[in-house]
Design a protein around this motif. Structure first.
Motif: not given
Length: 221
Positions: A128-131, A182-188
């Motif tokens: 996922g991503f965190l924006q 926008t930043v990547p997420v390994e485990n949402t």
């Protein structure tokens, strides 16, 4: 002496010719009428076919409501399974150069595992991503870089915002500017908060009062 000769229209041959002419005239009129019926039917079929094609197009367009949701990051498309939006309404006024507000944070969960290529951390799997949506209002000519910051999640992950977003940087005095990071997420599954760190400074290097290290945490609830 009176003549006994009949007028030509009473002669047998004249009557025969007249009968033949009437017969052929009726035949021709009937054929023309049948031809007209065929043309009307053909136009009706064409109209019906056109309506069916239009209906098919409409049905196809209606199907687009079920289209996959896509998030584009660094020119790569990611299929999104779900998204959750938070309204932190966080504002930092501790900087002499202006204020920094984060008014919306969205956590995206991708439909599958993707291989993400980071500029500094290499390739790794993400889900996922965190924006974050920023609003920056300046009081001086400044330089501020949330797109070059580091973002640490409550689950122990830390990532850099190394995407192509570059709306920040040098911003003139009395300007309001906004954009996303926008930043990547390994485990949402366990992202409850995000710690944000980035630098700001004045464009006049002799004014140290505008130098500032932003360091704040936003709770996602």
């Amino acid at each position: 002496m009176k003549s006994n000769k009949k007028p030509f229209y009473k002669q047998w041959w004249a009557v025969t010719i007249a009968f033949i002419l009437v017969f052929f005239a009726g035949y021709i009129i009937g054929a023309a009428g049948a031809s007209g019926d065929d043309e009307t039917h053909e136009a009706s079929v064409a109209s019906s076919s056109k309506h069916s094609a239009k209906s098919s197009t409409t049905e196809k367009s209606s199907g687009k409501s079920n289209a996959k949701r896509i998030l584009t990051v660094d020119y790569q498309n990611y299929e999104i399974a779900s998204a959750k939006t938070f309204k932190p309404n966080y504002t930092n006024n501790s900087w002499a150069g202006g204020s920094v507000t984060v008014d919306k944070v969205t956590l995206y969960k991708t439909a599958k595992t993707y291989k993400y290529s980071s500029a500094n951390d290499g390739k790794f799997n993400i889900h996922g991503f965190l924006q974050l949506h920023y609003v920056i209002k300046t009081k001086a000519d400044v330089s501020v870089y949330p797109t070059q910051g580091t973002y640490s999640y409550s689950n122990g992950e830390q990532h850099e915002a190394d995407s192509t977003e570059n709306w920040d940087g040098d911003i003139s005095k009395n300007v309001s500017k906004q954009g996303t990071v926008t930043v990547p997420v390994e485990n949402t599954s366990n992202v409850k908060s995000v710690r944000v760190k980035f630098d700001a400074s004045g464009q006049d290097f002799s004014d140290d009062s505008l130098d500032h290290d932003f360091d704040f945490t936003i709770t996602l609830s």
